[in-house]
Write a protein that holds these residues in place. Structure first.
Motif, PDB file in Angstrom:
ATOM      1  N   GLY A  69      35.557  54.241  47.215  1.00  0.00           N
ATOM      2  CA  GLY A  69      35.211  55.367  46.370  1.00  0.00           C
ATOM      3  C   GLY A  69      34.063  55.061  45.429  1.00  0.00           C
ATOM      4  N   SER A  70      33.998  55.810  44.324  1.00  0.00           N
ATOM      5  CA  SER A  70      32.907  55.662  43.368  1.00  0.00           C
ATOM      6  C   SER A  70      32.839  54.243  42.818  1.00  0.00           C
ATOM      7  CB  SER A  70      33.094  56.654  42.214  1.00  0.00           C
ATOM      8  OG  SER A  70      32.039  56.559  41.287  1.00  0.00           O
ATOM      9  N   ASP A  71      31.644  53.835  42.418  1.00  0.00           N
ATOM     10  CA  ASP A  71      31.354  52.551  41.785  1.00  0.00           C
ATOM     11  C   ASP A  71      31.141  51.423  42.783  1.00  0.00           C
ATOM     12  OD1 ASP A  71      31.771  54.070  39.583  1.00  0.00           O
ATOM     13  OD2 ASP A  71      33.497  52.970  38.830  1.00  0.00           O
ATOM     14  N   ALA A  72      31.077  51.712  44.073  1.00  0.00           N
ATOM     15  CA  ALA A  72      30.749  50.683  45.064  1.00  0.00           C
ATOM     16  C   ALA A  72      29.431  51.017  45.740  1.00  0.00           C
ATOM     17  CB  ALA A  72      31.868  50.551  46.089  1.00  0.00           C
ATOM     18  N   LEU A  73      28.537  51.668  44.993  1.00  0.00           N
ATOM     19  CA  LEU A  73      27.261  52.105  45.544  1.00  0.00           C
ATOM     20  C   LEU A  73      26.400  50.929  45.986  1.00  0.00           C
ATOM     21  CD1 LEU A  73      25.770  55.040  45.603  1.00  0.00           C
ATOM     22  CD2 LEU A  73      24.365  54.049  43.812  1.00  0.00           C
ATOM     23  N   ALA A  74      26.401  49.852  45.209  1.00  0.00           N
ATOM     24  CA  ALA A  74      25.600  48.676  45.538  1.00  0.00           C
ATOM     25  C   ALA A  74      26.369  47.671  46.364  1.00  0.00           C
ATOM     26  CB  ALA A  74      25.104  48.006  44.259  1.00  0.00           C
ATOM     27  N   GLY A  75      27.687  47.681  46.244  1.00  0.00           N
ATOM     28  CA  GLY A  75      28.493  46.720  46.971  1.00  0.00           C
ATOM     29  C   GLY A  75      29.749  46.362  46.214  1.00  0.00           C
ATOM     30  N   VAL A  76      30.426  45.344  46.689  1.00  0.00           N
ATOM     31  CA  VAL A  76      31.715  44.931  46.145  1.00  0.00           C
ATOM     32  C   VAL A  76      31.744  43.418  46.010  1.00  0.00           C
ATOM     33  CG1 VAL A  76      34.216  44.891  46.524  1.00  0.00           C
ATOM     34  CG2 VAL A  76      32.889  46.887  47.229  1.00  0.00           C
ATOM     35  N   ILE A  77      32.313  42.940  44.913  1.00  0.00           N
ATOM     36  CA  ILE A  77      32.639  41.524  44.763  1.00  0.00           C
ATOM     37  C   ILE A  77      34.143  41.429  44.577  1.00  0.00           C
ATOM     38  CG2 ILE A  77      32.412  39.477  43.319  1.00  0.00           C
ATOM     39  CD1 ILE A  77      29.578  40.290  42.709  1.00  0.00           C
ATOM     40  N   ASN A  78      34.805  40.885  45.579  1.00  0.00           N
ATOM     41  CA  ASN A  78      36.256  40.756  45.551  1.00  0.00           C
ATOM     42  C   ASN A  78      36.610  39.299  45.290  1.00  0.00           C
ATOM     43  OD1 ASN A  78      38.995  41.167  45.778  1.00  0.00           O
ATOM     44  ND2 ASN A  78      38.993  41.477  47.990  1.00  0.00           N
ATOM     45  N   MET A  79      37.179  39.028  44.114  1.00  0.00           N
ATOM     46  CA  MET A  79      37.590  37.681  43.739  1.00  0.00           C
ATOM     47  C   MET A  79      39.053  37.507  44.107  1.00  0.00           C
ATOM     48  SD  MET A  79      35.544  37.892  40.138  1.00  0.00           S
ATOM     49  CE  MET A  79      35.753  39.684  40.148  1.00  0.00           C
ATOM     50  N   ILE A  80      39.305  36.614  45.059  1.00  0.00           N
ATOM     51  CA  ILE A  80      40.635  36.485  45.651  1.00  0.00           C
ATOM     52  C   ILE A  80      41.320  35.257  45.072  1.00  0.00           C
ATOM     53  CG2 ILE A  80      41.912  36.239  47.807  1.00  0.00           C
ATOM     54  CD1 ILE A  80      39.466  37.540  49.194  1.00  0.00           C
ATOM     55  N   PRO A  81      42.419  35.446  44.347  1.00  0.00           N
ATOM     56  CA  PRO A  81      43.099  34.293  43.729  1.00  0.00           C
ATOM     57  C   PRO A  81      43.903  33.513  44.763  1.00  0.00           C
ATOM     58  CG  PRO A  81      44.311  36.301  43.281  1.00  0.00           C
ATOM     59  CD  PRO A  81      43.061  36.726  44.003  1.00  0.00           C
ATOM     60  N   ALA A  82      44.232  32.306  44.401  1.00  0.00           N
ATOM     61  CA  ALA A  82      45.015  31.444  45.285  1.00  0.00           C
ATOM     62  C   ALA A  82      46.474  31.872  45.280  1.00  0.00           C
ATOM     63  CB  ALA A  82      44.900  29.986  44.834  1.00  0.00           C
ATOM     64  N   VAL A  83      47.041  31.981  46.474  1.00  0.00           N
ATOM     65  CA  VAL A  83      48.492  32.103  46.625  1.00  0.00           C
ATOM     66  C   VAL A  83      48.888  31.013  47.615  1.00  0.00           C
ATOM     67  CG1 VAL A  83      50.431  33.587  47.218  1.00  0.00           C
ATOM     68  CG2 VAL A  83      48.371  34.584  46.225  1.00  0.00           C
ATOM     69  N   PRO A  84      48.992  29.776  47.133  1.00  0.00           N
ATOM     70  CA  PRO A  84      49.120  28.632  48.047  1.00  0.00           C
ATOM     71  C   PRO A  84      50.447  28.614  48.773  1.00  0.00           C
ATOM     72  CG  PRO A  84      49.442  27.950  45.777  1.00  0.00           C
ATOM     73  CD  PRO A  84      49.022  29.374  45.728  1.00  0.00           C
ATOM     74  N   LYS A  85      50.380  28.091  50.004  1.00  0.00           N
ATOM     75  CA  LYS A  85      51.589  27.881  50.802  1.00  0.00           C
ATOM     76  C   LYS A  85      51.771  26.388  50.996  1.00  0.00           C
ATOM     77  CE  LYS A  85      51.859  32.208  53.376  1.00  0.00           C
ATOM     78  NZ  LYS A  85      51.928  32.838  54.711  1.00  0.00           N
ATOM     79  N   GLY A  86      52.740  25.837  50.321  1.00  0.00           N
ATOM     80  CA  GLY A  86      53.037  24.429  50.481  1.00  0.00           C
ATOM     81  C   GLY A  86      54.160  24.218  51.479  1.00  0.00           C
ATOM     82  N   VAL A  87      54.680  23.026  51.496  1.00  0.00           N
ATOM     83  CA  VAL A  87      55.801  22.706  52.369  1.00  0.00           C
ATOM     84  C   VAL A  87      57.069  23.304  51.783  1.00  0.00           C
ATOM     85  CG1 VAL A  87      57.124  20.818  53.398  1.00  0.00           C
ATOM     86  CG2 VAL A  87      54.645  20.595  53.084  1.00  0.00           C
ATOM     87  N   ASP A  88      57.881  23.931  52.617  1.00  0.00           N
ATOM     88  CA  ASP A  88      59.106  24.572  52.160  1.00  0.00           C
ATOM     89  C   ASP A  88      59.953  23.622  51.327  1.00  0.00           C
ATOM     90  OD1 ASP A  88      58.889  27.163  52.950  1.00  0.00           O
ATOM     91  OD2 ASP A  88      60.707  27.166  54.170  1.00  0.00           O
ATOM     92  N   GLY A  89      60.376  24.109  50.170  1.00  0.00           N
ATOM     93  CA  GLY A  89      61.299  23.358  49.341  1.00  0.00           C
ATOM     94  C   GLY A  89      60.664  22.289  48.479  1.00  0.00           C
ATOM     95  N   LYS A  90      59.322  22.172  48.492  1.00  0.00           N
ATOM     96  CA  LYS A  90      58.644  21.157  47.690  1.00  0.00           C
ATOM     97  C   LYS A  90      57.684  21.820  46.711  1.00  0.00           C
ATOM     98  CE  LYS A  90      58.857  17.254  50.911  1.00  0.00           C
ATOM     99  NZ  LYS A  90      58.048  16.224  51.621  1.00  0.00           N
ATOM    100  N   LEU A  91      57.742  21.360  45.470  1.00  0.00           N
ATOM    101  CA  LEU A  91      56.838  21.874  44.446  1.00  0.00           C
ATOM    102  C   LEU A  91      55.427  21.377  44.716  1.00  0.00           C
ATOM    103  CD1 LEU A  91      57.087  23.553  41.765  1.00  0.00           C
ATOM    104  CD2 LEU A  91      56.995  21.347  40.576  1.00  0.00           C
ATOM    105  N   LYS A  92      54.466  22.265  44.633  1.00  0.00           N
ATOM    106  CA  LYS A  92      53.073  21.913  44.866  1.00  0.00           C
ATOM    107  C   LYS A  92      52.231  22.455  43.720  1.00  0.00           C
ATOM    108  CE  LYS A  92      49.250  22.741  48.100  1.00  0.00           C
ATOM    109  NZ  LYS A  92      48.799  23.526  49.277  1.00  0.00           N
ATOM    110  N   GLY A  93      51.156  21.769  43.400  1.00  0.00           N
ATOM    111  CA  GLY A  93      50.319  22.258  42.323  1.00  0.00           C
ATOM    112  C   GLY A  93      49.057  21.447  42.172  1.00  0.00           C
ATOM    113  N   ASP A  94      48.318  21.745  41.115  1.00  0.00           N
ATOM    114  CA  ASP A  94      47.104  20.998  40.806  1.00  0.00           C
ATOM    115  C   ASP A  94      46.817  21.113  39.323  1.00  0.00           C
ATOM    116  OD1 ASP A  94      44.712  23.076  40.292  1.00  0.00           O
ATOM    117  OD2 ASP A  94      45.968  23.873  41.889  1.00  0.00           O
ATOM    118  N   PHE A  95      46.192  20.064  38.816  1.00  0.00           N
ATOM    119  CA  PHE A  95      45.715  20.065  37.441  1.00  0.00           C
ATOM    120  C   PHE A  95      44.210  19.863  37.470  1.00  0.00           C
ATOM    121  CE2 PHE A  95      44.362  17.694  33.637  1.00  0.00           C
ATOM    122  CZ  PHE A  95      44.675  18.640  32.669  1.00  0.00           C
ATOM    123  N   LEU A  96      43.484  20.668  36.707  1.00  0.00           N
ATOM    124  CA  LEU A  96      42.023  20.624  36.686  1.00  0.00           C
ATOM    125  C   LEU A  96      41.541  20.431  35.261  1.00  0.00           C
ATOM    126  CD1 LEU A  96      39.601  23.096  38.435  1.00  0.00           C
ATOM    127  CD2 LEU A  96      39.462  22.786  35.972  1.00  0.00           C
TER     128      LEU A  96
END
Length: 819
Positions: A216-243
């Motif tokens: 719809g309106s406001d995409a006359l020039a284009g779109v920038i879609n910023m896609i966040p991380a939804v990580p898939k780790g090993v089942d039953g194990k906590l996964k993460g990162d520190f930056l």
């Protein structure tokens, strides 16, 4: 809010309707070694898993029948295979992935109705991965995208405020999206940035051209879609990162922690980020007073993936204290000064110098913005046979305050609260003889309110958008053809808005009966309509050689500032005047592209011609003597105008990766756009001064040599070093009427960087290290889209340098520790 949770609960409960399913498991290898954290999924569903530290994976609850299983990992060629799954049975499928350098197989979701490979879309779409975002260390996500995608630029107000432009068009013509939800945060403002956590973005997709068909309106020039991380780790194990991230120039310190947990199709993800920086510096201005900031972000997601589809509930919180540069300084020493008084008592030429301690402090100064952005949304998919229904619903609130009174630090000059509800419903029909069709409806409902403040640049308003579309694509031999049509309508309204003066001499909102009340915004109601569409085709000469052509008509209704403004935007130091007689913008863009991804090099040539009717732009007002219209505080006045316009140009990339020298990459890009003002009456009056459009970036050339060791050195793997030349030509094709713009000299910057991953004995990555030096030789320069270039109080300078310059040399270091 109840509707959000009700919809998610409904889809979660569907799982109980399904019978006993099967199990698919196996191992993923690459270069003779287990491939860690590769993605495996059942094609056409959201069922999937991630390989563990030994390359093994398991996909549970796979429905009986013949399924197609795909395995993928960044930097490797995806593989697919078919299998027959029986109820209660286990199927073993192993994959061996090959390294690739081509981007043709990348799958995108922006600008299309269902996941599509880049090579099948005639619409110009570019992507930037997390790896490239990390390598191109920047202060915000928009600047990282600008570095990685030719044809994308940004107007800036210091290092933390960047507004994207695509091929010369920006503001409300570029639709910013976060995870497919349009970003709404008073984006009409020059000094209003994008309220997104840069450390939480996994990838970004950029549509270069009209994307009104699906958005719809406001995409006359284009779109920038910023896609966040939804990580898939090993089942039953906590996964993460520190930056942790550090920049030497403005002392930026950024820290971000993300954790995720997966179990039986459920995914839980939480990230928290903080950034703080003092004033940045350059060799001309020293430390630029008023450019520090402090930012906090929290985001979280709960998601369920099952054979029937998926449901996701996410929330984000953004909080930023952003200083506002004023630009006042001593006329001789050129040192920055600070306001200490208000109104007519504030003589710019007699302000005291900024103390040295205030230039390097992390404390936020009195003049600053306080921005909070809250968002909660849900994405849902229900698989029905070979088709699926996708439903998204979101709520977001933007709270923006600007504090500009040194003696009244708690008094807001601007206080706007914007509430937005976004909705999107679409049905992807089953594929029939390679014909893929989707129908949908989407839009938003928006309410803007002004709170206790002294300045009111825009009125309170209500807005309702709705649009319906149909989109289809089909493969015919060597051709991939796609197109569609859309109809939009927008209802915009506001009531009479009165202002007056309080006992302290400051502005305030008042009722109509208030003594000396002024009707600043007379009531207004209008309905805007627009038809948009596109048709295009990709011709596959071979798997690696492609021709693309696309025709698109875009639509954009005027934004609130263009049609309704009548007052001071205090943070921008500009008084805006809108025009309630404006009609929607429409554009017709022609794109043609050639892509070649060969054994030793990649070539892409993308050309466009964009004709716009009713183009809206701002121009500085002058009085009858030709002098700028300025109020008692020195704020300039700009009035919006409307005319025809044309933009044309393109992007060229040449990336060399010799097969015989596998460690070497030589990447080059060239981007050019020319913007012509087609207002014959204006050109007749002002001549060449009115010939060009404002805010057009000059010719931009970027060249990078990158070397990457193919073998590990002890615990260090993926060691790379890079040297970059970033060159901008002189821009003298400007909109020069009343000095709205001034020419900008060309400049070249040298940047360099290196990095590596450090592995443990088990083979798992212990940390990733990124080092970079931007503007290695401390070049003094002003970007043509740098708003601070115009922050000047004097007609002349003893140094012959006016305005504020961009950031000088900056050393940065980033460490990412996964766990």
């Amino acid at each position: 809010m109840k509707l959000l949770f009700t919809l998610s609960f409904f889809l979660f409960s569907i799982n109980s309707l399904f019978a006993q399913n099967g199990l698919v498991k196996g191992r993923i290898m690459a270069n003779g070694e287990p491939l860690i954290y590769a993605s495996v999924g059942i094609v056409g569903t959201r069922l999937g898993a991630t390989s563990n530290d030994k390359g093994y994976y398991e996909i549970k609850n796979v429905p009986p029948g013949t399924v197609e299983v795909g395995a993928s990992s960044v930097g490797y060629q995806s593989e697919k295979t078919s299998a027959t799954v029986s109820a209660g049975a286990t199927v073993v499928l192993d994959f061996t992935l090959q390294e690739i350098s081509s981007r043709l197989e990348e799958v995108v979701v922006t600008g299309v109705t269902r996941a599509t490979e880049v090579k099948k879309s005639p619409i110009p779409i570019a992507t930037i991965s997390k790896k490239e975002i990390n390598i191109n260390v920047n202060s915000n996500i928009i600047d990282a995208i600008v570095k990685g995608v030719p044809g994308v630029s940004a107007t800036t107000t210091g290092p933390n405020i960047s507004k994207p432009f695509i091929r010369g068009l920006g503001y409300n013509r570029v639709l910013n999206m976060y995870d497919g939800i349009r970003q709404e945060g008073q984006q009409w403002g020059d000094e209003h940035g994008t309220e997104v956590d840069q450390y939480g973005i996994e990838r970004a997709e950029v549509v270069k051209g009209p994307a009104s068909l699906t958005y719809g309106s406001d995409a006359l020039a284009g779109v920038i879609n910023m896609i966040p991380a939804v990580p898939k780790g090993v089942d039953g194990k906590l996964k993460g990162d520190f930056l942790t991230d550090w920049h030497s120039n403005n002392g930026l310190i950024g820290n971000s922690l993300g954790i995720s947990y997966n179990k039986s199709g459920w995914t839980y993800y939480l990230r928290g980020t903080q950034k703080r920086a003092h004033n940045y510096r350059n060799s001309v201005d020293g430390f630029v007073y008023g450019s520090g900031y402090r930012e906090y972000n929290v985001s979280g997601t709960i998601r369920l993936d099952k054979s029937w589809g998926f449901s996701q509930l996410s929330a984000t919180l953004y909080d930023n204290l952003q200083e506002i540069p004023d630009g006042s300084r001593d006329s001789l020493s050129r040192k920055f000064t600070k306001p200490v008084l208000e109104g007519i008592q504030d003589d710019v030429k007699k302000r005291p110098l900024v103390p040295e301690n205030d230039l390097k402090t992390y404390a936020i100064g009195t003049l600053h913005q306080a921005i909070q952005h809250y968002r909660v949304y849900t994405h849902n998919q229900l698989i029905i046979g070979q088709g699926n229904i996708n439903a998204s619903l979101g709520f977001q609130q933007s709270r923006r305050r600007e504090f500009l009174f040194p003696t009244l630090p708690d008094k807001a000059a601007l206080f706007l609260v914007l509430n937005t509800i976004n909705y999107d419903l679409r049905y992807n029909l089953p594929t029939w003889h390679t014909l893929e069709t989707a129908v949908g409806v989407n839009g938003m409902y928006q309410i803007n309110k002004s709170k206790d403040a002294t300045d009111f640049p825009i009125p309170d308003y209500n807005l309702f958008d709705i649009g319906a579309f149909v989109f289809t694509k089909k493969s015919i031999g060597k051709f991939d053809v796609s197109g569609g049509i859309r109809y939009d309508t927008r209802h915009l309204t506001w009531n009479n808005f009165y202002t007056g003066i309080d006992a302290a001499g400051l502005g305030q909102r008042v009722p109509a009966t208030f003594p000396d009340a002024s009707l600043q915004f007379p009531e207004f109601t209008h309905q805007y309509h627009g038809i948009s569409g596109s048709v295009g085709a990709t011709y596959n000469l071979s798997e690696r050689l492609l021709f693309k052509a696309n025709l698109a008509r875009g639509y954009r209704s005027p934004n609130i500032n263009e049609v309704g403004s009548n007052g001071l935007d205090p943070g921008a130091h500009i008084r805006y005047q809108g025009n309630r007689d404006f009609v929607p913008e429409f554009n017709f863009q022609k794109d043609i592209s050639f892509l070649a991804y060969l054994k030793n090099l990649d070539i892409s040539v993308e050309l466009f011609d964009n004709r716009i009717s009713n183009y809206i732009f701002q121009a500085r007002l002058s009085d009858s003597q030709g002098q700028p219209v300025v109020d008692e505080q020195g704020n300039l006045t700009y009035k919006y105008q409307q005319s025809k316009a044309q933009l044309y140009g393109g992007e060229f990339t040449l990336n060399v990766h010799p097969e015989s020298v596998k460690w070497l990459n030589f990447n080059n890009s060239l981007a050019y756009v020319k913007g012509l003002n087609k207002n014959d009456e204006l050109i007749e009056q002002y001549g060449n001064a009115a010939k060009y459009l404002p805010f057009i970036l000059p010719l931009h050339f970027r060249s990078e040599v990158r070397g990457t060791l193919r073998k590990s050195v002890g615990p260090y793997t993926g060691i790379y070093a890079r040297l970059e030349l970033d060159t901008y030509a002189r821009q003298n094709q400007i909109y020069a009427v009343d000095n709205t713009e001034t020419p900008t000299p060309g400049y070249s910057l040298i940047n360099t960087g290196m990095g590596t991953s450090v592995k443990q004995k088990s083979g798992r990555v212990f940390c990733q290290l990124f080092f970079q030096v931007t503007n290695l030789f401390d070049k003094a320069y002003q970007s043509h889209l740098n708003r601070l270039k115009y922050f000047e109080y004097y007609q002349a300078s003893p140094t012959n340098r006016t305005g504020i310059y961009n950031m000088g040399r900056n050393f940065s270091a980033k460490i990412i520790i996964p766990f």
